[in-house]
Design a protein around this motif. Structure first.
Motif, PDB file in Angstrom:
ATOM      1  N   MET A   1      11.790   3.462  -8.815  1.00  0.00           N
ATOM      2  CA  MET A   1      10.345   3.615  -8.960  1.00  0.00           C
ATOM      3  C   MET A   1       9.621   2.300  -8.670  1.00  0.00           C
ATOM      4  SD  MET A   1       9.075   6.620  -9.756  1.00  0.00           S
ATOM      5  CE  MET A   1       9.561   8.238 -10.364  1.00  0.00           C
ATOM      6  N   TYR A   2      10.169   1.201  -9.171  1.00  0.00           N
ATOM      7  CA  TYR A   2       9.560  -0.107  -8.915  1.00  0.00           C
ATOM      8  C   TYR A   2       9.622  -0.456  -7.430  1.00  0.00           C
ATOM      9  CZ  TYR A   2       8.658  -1.681 -13.687  1.00  0.00           C
ATOM     10  OH  TYR A   2       8.141  -1.835 -14.944  1.00  0.00           O
ATOM     11  N   ILE A   3      10.735  -0.144  -6.788  1.00  0.00           N
ATOM     12  CA  ILE A   3      10.851  -0.404  -5.350  1.00  0.00           C
ATOM     13  C   ILE A   3       9.829   0.427  -4.579  1.00  0.00           C
ATOM     14  CG2 ILE A   3      12.360  -0.153  -3.342  1.00  0.00           C
ATOM     15  CD1 ILE A   3      14.721  -0.777  -5.181  1.00  0.00           C
ATOM     16  N   ALA A   4       9.695   1.696  -4.973  1.00  0.00           N
ATOM     17  CA  ALA A   4       8.715   2.560  -4.308  1.00  0.00           C
ATOM     18  C   ALA A   4       7.293   2.049  -4.532  1.00  0.00           C
ATOM     19  CB  ALA A   4       8.850   3.988  -4.820  1.00  0.00           C
ATOM     20  N   LYS A   5       7.019   1.561  -5.736  1.00  0.00           N
ATOM     21  CA  LYS A   5       5.679   1.042  -6.040  1.00  0.00           C
ATOM     22  C   LYS A   5       5.356  -0.183  -5.197  1.00  0.00           C
ATOM     23  CE  LYS A   5       1.887   0.195  -8.426  1.00  0.00           C
ATOM     24  NZ  LYS A   5       0.686   1.059  -8.383  1.00  0.00           N
ATOM     25  N   THR A   6       6.280  -1.126  -5.123  1.00  0.00           N
ATOM     26  CA  THR A   6       6.034  -2.330  -4.325  1.00  0.00           C
ATOM     27  C   THR A   6       5.914  -1.993  -2.841  1.00  0.00           C
ATOM     28  OG1 THR A   6       8.432  -2.733  -4.257  1.00  0.00           O
ATOM     29  CG2 THR A   6       7.167  -3.860  -5.964  1.00  0.00           C
ATOM     30  N   GLY A   7       6.746  -1.069  -2.369  1.00  0.00           N
ATOM     31  CA  GLY A   7       6.633  -0.652  -0.972  1.00  0.00           C
ATOM     32  C   GLY A   7       5.310   0.023  -0.690  1.00  0.00           C
ATOM     33  N   CYS A   8       4.852   0.832  -1.636  1.00  0.00           N
ATOM     34  CA  CYS A   8       3.569   1.519  -1.477  1.00  0.00           C
ATOM     35  C   CYS A   8       2.422   0.514  -1.415  1.00  0.00           C
ATOM     36  CB  CYS A   8       3.376   2.493  -2.633  1.00  0.00           C
ATOM     37  SG  CYS A   8       1.987   3.612  -2.440  1.00  0.00           S
ATOM     38  N   LEU A   9       2.455  -0.488  -2.280  1.00  0.00           N
ATOM     39  CA  LEU A   9       1.404  -1.509  -2.266  1.00  0.00           C
ATOM     40  C   LEU A   9       1.426  -2.310  -0.968  1.00  0.00           C
ATOM     41  CD1 LEU A   9       1.605  -2.859  -5.938  1.00  0.00           C
ATOM     42  CD2 LEU A   9      -0.112  -1.332  -4.957  1.00  0.00           C
ATOM     43  N   ALA A  10       2.626  -2.594  -0.470  1.00  0.00           N
ATOM     44  CA  ALA A  10       2.733  -3.343   0.785  1.00  0.00           C
ATOM     45  C   ALA A  10       2.152  -2.540   1.946  1.00  0.00           C
ATOM     46  CB  ALA A  10       4.192  -3.697   1.057  1.00  0.00           C
ATOM     47  N   ILE A  11       2.442  -1.246   1.976  1.00  0.00           N
ATOM     48  CA  ILE A  11       1.917  -0.406   3.057  1.00  0.00           C
ATOM     49  C   ILE A  11       0.399  -0.277   2.947  1.00  0.00           C
ATOM     50  CG2 ILE A  11       1.963   1.900   4.078  1.00  0.00           C
ATOM     51  CD1 ILE A  11       4.857   2.138   3.146  1.00  0.00           C
ATOM     52  N   ILE A  12      -0.109  -0.158   1.719  1.00  0.00           N
ATOM     53  CA  ILE A  12      -1.565  -0.084   1.531  1.00  0.00           C
ATOM     54  C   ILE A  12      -2.233  -1.349   2.064  1.00  0.00           C
ATOM     55  CG2 ILE A  12      -3.390  -0.096  -0.216  1.00  0.00           C
ATOM     56  CD1 ILE A  12      -1.671   1.779  -1.884  1.00  0.00           C
ATOM     57  N   THR A  13      -1.645  -2.499   1.761  1.00  0.00           N
ATOM     58  CA  THR A  13      -2.207  -3.759   2.256  1.00  0.00           C
ATOM     59  C   THR A  13      -2.196  -3.810   3.778  1.00  0.00           C
ATOM     60  OG1 THR A  13      -1.448  -4.901   0.258  1.00  0.00           O
ATOM     61  CG2 THR A  13      -2.000  -6.266   2.167  1.00  0.00           C
ATOM     62  N   PHE A  14      -1.088  -3.380   4.369  1.00  0.00           N
ATOM     63  CA  PHE A  14      -0.977  -3.400   5.832  1.00  0.00           C
ATOM     64  C   PHE A  14      -1.985  -2.454   6.479  1.00  0.00           C
ATOM     65  CE2 PHE A  14       1.039  -1.524   9.671  1.00  0.00           C
ATOM     66  CZ  PHE A  14       0.988  -2.652  10.476  1.00  0.00           C
ATOM     67  N   VAL A  15      -2.079  -1.235   5.956  1.00  0.00           N
ATOM     68  CA  VAL A  15      -3.015  -0.261   6.531  1.00  0.00           C
ATOM     69  C   VAL A  15      -4.463  -0.706   6.303  1.00  0.00           C
ATOM     70  CG1 VAL A  15      -3.765   2.149   6.481  1.00  0.00           C
ATOM     71  CG2 VAL A  15      -1.351   1.603   6.255  1.00  0.00           C
ATOM     72  N   SER A  16      -4.718  -1.394   5.193  1.00  0.00           N
ATOM     73  CA  SER A  16      -6.068  -1.908   4.946  1.00  0.00           C
ATOM     74  C   SER A  16      -6.467  -2.928   6.004  1.00  0.00           C
ATOM     75  CB  SER A  16      -6.146  -2.542   3.554  1.00  0.00           C
ATOM     76  OG  SER A  16      -5.928  -1.581   2.547  1.00  0.00           O
ATOM     77  N   TRP A  17      -5.527  -3.758   6.415  1.00  0.00           N
ATOM     78  CA  TRP A  17      -5.821  -4.719   7.483  1.00  0.00           C
ATOM     79  C   TRP A  17      -6.028  -4.000   8.820  1.00  0.00           C
ATOM     80  CZ3 TRP A  17      -7.498  -9.435   7.142  1.00  0.00           C
ATOM     81  CH2 TRP A  17      -7.243 -10.169   5.983  1.00  0.00           C
ATOM     82  N   LEU A  18      -5.279  -2.942   9.062  1.00  0.00           N
ATOM     83  CA  LEU A  18      -5.521  -2.154  10.272  1.00  0.00           C
ATOM     84  C   LEU A  18      -6.910  -1.516  10.230  1.00  0.00           C
ATOM     85  CD1 LEU A  18      -2.077  -0.342  10.755  1.00  0.00           C
ATOM     86  CD2 LEU A  18      -2.925  -2.379  11.937  1.00  0.00           C
TER      87      LEU A  18
END
Length: 234
Positions: free
Chosen positions: A90-107
């Motif tokens: 769950m923690y791995i999924a949470k950190t991955g989700c936050l990383a993807i949100i940050t990346f898509v936000s920059w896009l």
């Protein structure tokens, strides 16, 4: 005899504040950020979906510490490792989700800036508007070059990276935790958290308004300084 300097029009001198005027400008600004059904809409939808997933993961992760204490007290070896492995994923999924949100936000920021700059540039060079803004007193706005470059960049950055992810997830988070609070503390608990929110919003309003006013003054002064310095070379 030197001419007296011409003061800028009064509409250039008003202070900018965060208030009702900001919300009134949203219908005008929306077509600039979302001119067609293209990448900006897709990135916004992805951010909204990932934010919903992130909040669900946050809620699930918050349950594991209590479960962990329970199995430790019960000395249940197998259940301990079961919760440990689930919590880890769950923690791995949470950190991955936050990383993807940050990346898509920059896009989304890149898409916003492309859309807004392209639209403003087309309008800027239409019907001699650039000449009227730069050469006719009292026409247009001050420092158009700064507004098209720096101001647009900062607005798109703040909007895509800081505001939209929170704005999209906010209603769902509020509704969900209002329901959870009602289950635990009924209307009294709901009233307390909403009262705390209202008081905090009022305090923030009085704190943010002066900051936004002075930030706008600083940006305007920087643009005026750059323009005057450039004109002094000729």
């Amino acid at each position: 005899m030197d001419k007296e300097p011409i003061s800028p029009p009064k509409r250039f001198n008003h202070d900018h504040k965060f208030g009702l005027r900001f919300f009134k400008s949203i219908p005008t600004l929306f077509p600039l950020f979302y001119p067609t059904w293209e990448w900006a809409f897709l990135f916004t939808f992805v951010i909204m979906s990932l934010n919903a997933l992130s909040e669900w993961l946050t809620n699930r992760i918050g349950l594991y510490p209590g479960q962990m204490y329970g199995v430790l007290l019960a000395k249940d070896y197998h259940k301990f490792w079961h919760i440990f492995i689930k919590g880890t994923f769950m923690y791995i999924a949470k950190t991955g989700c936050l990383a993807i949100i940050t990346f898509v936000s920059w896009l989304l920021y890149v898409s916003f800036r492309r859309n807004v700059v392209s639209s403003l540039q087309r309008r800027y060079f239409r019907n001699n508007i650039y000449y009227r803004i730069n050469c006719v007193d009292g026409e247009g706005i001050d420092n158009p070059d700064q507004r098209i470059t720096q101001d647009v960049e900062r607005v798109c950055d703040r909007l895509a990276v800081n505001i939209i992810p929170i704005f999209l997830s906010g209603p769902f988070v509020i509704a969900y935790y209002t329901y959870k609070t009602y289950q635990t503390a009924e209307f009294l608990g709901v009233g307390i958290i909403y009262g705390y929110f209202i008081i905090g919003s009022i305090i923030n309003k009085f704190l943010i308004s002066p900051l936004s006013k002075w930030s706008a003054r600083v940006e305007k002064s920087e643009g005026d300084f750059r323009f005057e310095w450039f004109m002094s070379l000729y």
